[in-house]
Motif scaffolding. Structure first.
Motif, PDB file in Angstrom:
ATOM      1  N   UNK A  14       0.812  -1.215   0.000  1.00 31.90           N
ATOM      2  CA  UNK A  14       0.000   0.000   0.000  1.00 31.90           C
ATOM      3  C   UNK A  14       0.843   1.262   0.000  1.00 31.90           C
ATOM      4  N   UNK A  15       2.159   1.130   0.242  1.00 31.12           N
ATOM      5  CA  UNK A  15       3.027   2.313   0.187  1.00 31.12           C
ATOM      6  C   UNK A  15       3.251   2.709  -1.266  1.00 31.12           C
ATOM      7  N   UNK A  16       3.279   4.006  -1.553  1.00 30.26           N
ATOM      8  CA  UNK A  16       3.374   4.442  -2.953  1.00 30.26           C
ATOM      9  C   UNK A  16       4.787   4.378  -3.530  1.00 30.26           C
ATOM     10  N   UNK A  17       5.737   3.790  -2.791  1.00 30.44           N
ATOM     11  CA  UNK A  17       7.109   3.671  -3.267  1.00 30.44           C
ATOM     12  C   UNK A  17       7.544   2.220  -3.159  1.00 30.44           C
ATOM     13  N   UNK A  18       8.566   1.855  -3.911  1.00 37.07           N
ATOM     14  CA  UNK A  18       9.102   0.509  -3.826  1.00 37.07           C
ATOM     15  C   UNK A  18      10.051   0.440  -2.631  1.00 37.07           C
ATOM     16  N   UNK A  19       9.813  -0.501  -1.730  1.00 38.97           N
ATOM     17  CA  UNK A  19      10.583  -0.573  -0.487  1.00 38.97           C
ATOM     18  C   UNK A  19      11.033  -1.996  -0.221  1.00 38.97           C
ATOM     19  N   UNK A  20      12.060  -2.122   0.603  1.00 36.37           N
ATOM     20  CA  UNK A  20      12.434  -3.422   1.151  1.00 36.37           C
ATOM     21  C   UNK A  20      12.088  -3.401   2.642  1.00 36.37           C
ATOM     22  N   UNK A  21      12.442  -4.472   3.360  1.00 34.21           N
ATOM     23  CA  UNK A  21      12.023  -4.551   4.761  1.00 34.21           C
ATOM     24  C   UNK A  21      12.686  -3.479   5.608  1.00 34.21           C
ATOM     25  N   UNK A  22      13.933  -3.104   5.283  1.00 35.09           N
ATOM     26  CA  UNK A  22      14.618  -2.093   6.076  1.00 35.09           C
ATOM     27  C   UNK A  22      13.979  -0.715   5.883  1.00 35.09           C
ATOM     28  N   UNK A  23      13.566  -0.402   4.666  1.00 29.08           N
ATOM     29  CA  UNK A  23      12.872   0.868   4.412  1.00 29.08           C
ATOM     30  C   UNK A  23      11.583   0.947   5.216  1.00 29.08           C
ATOM     31  N   UNK A  24      10.846  -0.148   5.229  1.00 29.62           N
ATOM     32  CA  UNK A  24       9.588  -0.168   5.980  1.00 29.62           C
ATOM     33  C   UNK A  24       9.844  -0.086   7.481  1.00 29.62           C
ATOM     34  N   UNK A  25      10.936  -0.692   7.965  1.00 27.65           N
ATOM     35  CA  UNK A  25      11.310  -0.569   9.372  1.00 27.65           C
ATOM     36  C   UNK A  25      11.642   0.880   9.714  1.00 27.65           C
ATOM     37  N   UNK A  26      12.389   1.552   8.846  1.00 27.29           N
ATOM     38  CA  UNK A  26      12.735   2.948   9.068  1.00 27.29           C
ATOM     39  C   UNK A  26      11.490   3.831   9.088  1.00 27.29           C
ATOM     40  N   UNK A  27      10.562   3.603   8.171  1.00 32.05           N
ATOM     41  CA  UNK A  27       9.312   4.360   8.147  1.00 32.05           C
ATOM     42  C   UNK A  27       8.542   4.132   9.444  1.00 32.05           C
ATOM     43  N   UNK A  28       8.529   2.900   9.933  1.00 31.32           N
ATOM     44  CA  UNK A  28       7.832   2.584  11.181  1.00 31.32           C
ATOM     45  C   UNK A  28       8.462   3.292  12.373  1.00 31.32           C
ATOM     46  N   UNK A  29       9.780   3.372  12.409  1.00 28.50           N
ATOM     47  CA  UNK A  29      10.460   4.053  13.511  1.00 28.50           C
ATOM     48  C   UNK A  29      10.188   5.549  13.478  1.00 28.50           C
ATOM     49  N   UNK A  30      10.176   6.137  12.286  1.00 26.64           N
ATOM     50  CA  UNK A  30       9.874   7.560  12.163  1.00 26.64           C
ATOM     51  C   UNK A  30       8.443   7.841  12.629  1.00 26.64           C
ATOM     52  N   UNK A  31       7.509   6.974  12.260  1.00 27.64           N
ATOM     53  CA  UNK A  31       6.118   7.133  12.704  1.00 27.64           C
ATOM     54  C   UNK A  31       6.026   6.980  14.217  1.00 27.64           C
ATOM     55  N   UNK A  32       6.778   6.043  14.800  1.00 32.41           N
ATOM     56  CA  UNK A  32       6.783   5.854  16.255  1.00 32.41           C
ATOM     57  C   UNK A  32       7.267   7.112  16.976  1.00 32.41           C
ATOM     58  N   UNK A  33       8.352   7.711  16.492  1.00 29.59           N
ATOM     59  CA  UNK A  33       8.882   8.919  17.125  1.00 29.59           C
ATOM     60  C   UNK A  33       7.880  10.075  16.990  1.00 29.59           C
ATOM     61  N   UNK A  34       7.323  10.254  15.797  1.00 29.74           N
ATOM     62  CA  UNK A  34       6.369  11.345  15.579  1.00 29.74           C
ATOM     63  C   UNK A  34       5.119  11.167  16.436  1.00 29.74           C
ATOM     64  N   UNK A  35       4.592   9.951  16.498  1.00 29.73           N
ATOM     65  CA  UNK A  35       3.399   9.705  17.305  1.00 29.73           C
ATOM     66  C   UNK A  35       3.683   9.899  18.784  1.00 29.73           C
ATOM     67  N   UNK A  36       4.868   9.482  19.238  1.00 26.69           N
ATOM     68  CA  UNK A  36       5.222   9.662  20.649  1.00 26.69           C
ATOM     69  C   UNK A  36       5.328  11.139  21.009  1.00 26.69           C
ATOM     70  N   UNK A  37       5.955  11.927  20.150  1.00 24.72           N
ATOM     71  CA  UNK A  37       6.060  13.363  20.412  1.00 24.72           C
ATOM     72  C   UNK A  37       4.694  14.038  20.408  1.00 24.72           C
ATOM     73  N   UNK A  38       3.858  13.681  19.443  1.00 24.86           N
ATOM     74  CA  UNK A  38       2.498  14.218  19.388  1.00 24.86           C
ATOM     75  C   UNK A  38       1.726  13.836  20.650  1.00 24.86           C
ATOM     76  N   UNK A  39       1.866  12.563  21.051  1.00 20.83           N
ATOM     77  CA  UNK A  39       1.143  12.065  22.223  1.00 20.83           C
ATOM     78  C   UNK A  39       1.589  12.800  23.484  1.00 20.83           C
ATOM     79  N   UNK A  40       2.920  12.974  23.649  1.00 21.27           N
ATOM     80  CA  UNK A  40       3.412  13.643  24.859  1.00 21.27           C
ATOM     81  C   UNK A  40       2.999  15.102  24.905  1.00 21.27           C
TER      82      UNK A  40
END
Length: 68
Positions: A14-40
């Motif tokens: 469903x991602x609009x770019x071609x990715x491998x597992x490491x790219x998807x892991x990096x995207x997940x970590x960025x989302x985790x940091x952003x959501x944590x900052x928003x939540x706090x």
């Protein structure tokens, strides 16, 4: 033999770019940091613990890594 050719085809995620597992892991970590900052900043002062954000991020990250 038909099943062999079907296994070699890449199924788009469903991602609009071609990715491998490491790219998807990096995207997940960025989302985790952003959501944590928003939540706090906005949600935790209302009384909800930041652990809810960690749980949401873990579920969302697992979904992105598997299906993205």
């Amino acid at each position: 033999m038909a099943s062999d050719s079907r296994n070699n085809e890449k199924q788009p995620g469903f991602l609009p770019i071609e990715t491998n597992w490491f790219d998807r892991l990096f995207i997940s970590i960025v989302i985790w940091v952003a959501l944590s900052l928003f939540w706090m900043r906005f949600i935790e002062p209302l009384g909800l613990s930041v652990w809810f954000a960690v749980a949401i991020s873990a579920v969302l990250g697992a979904y992105i890594i598997r299906k993205g």
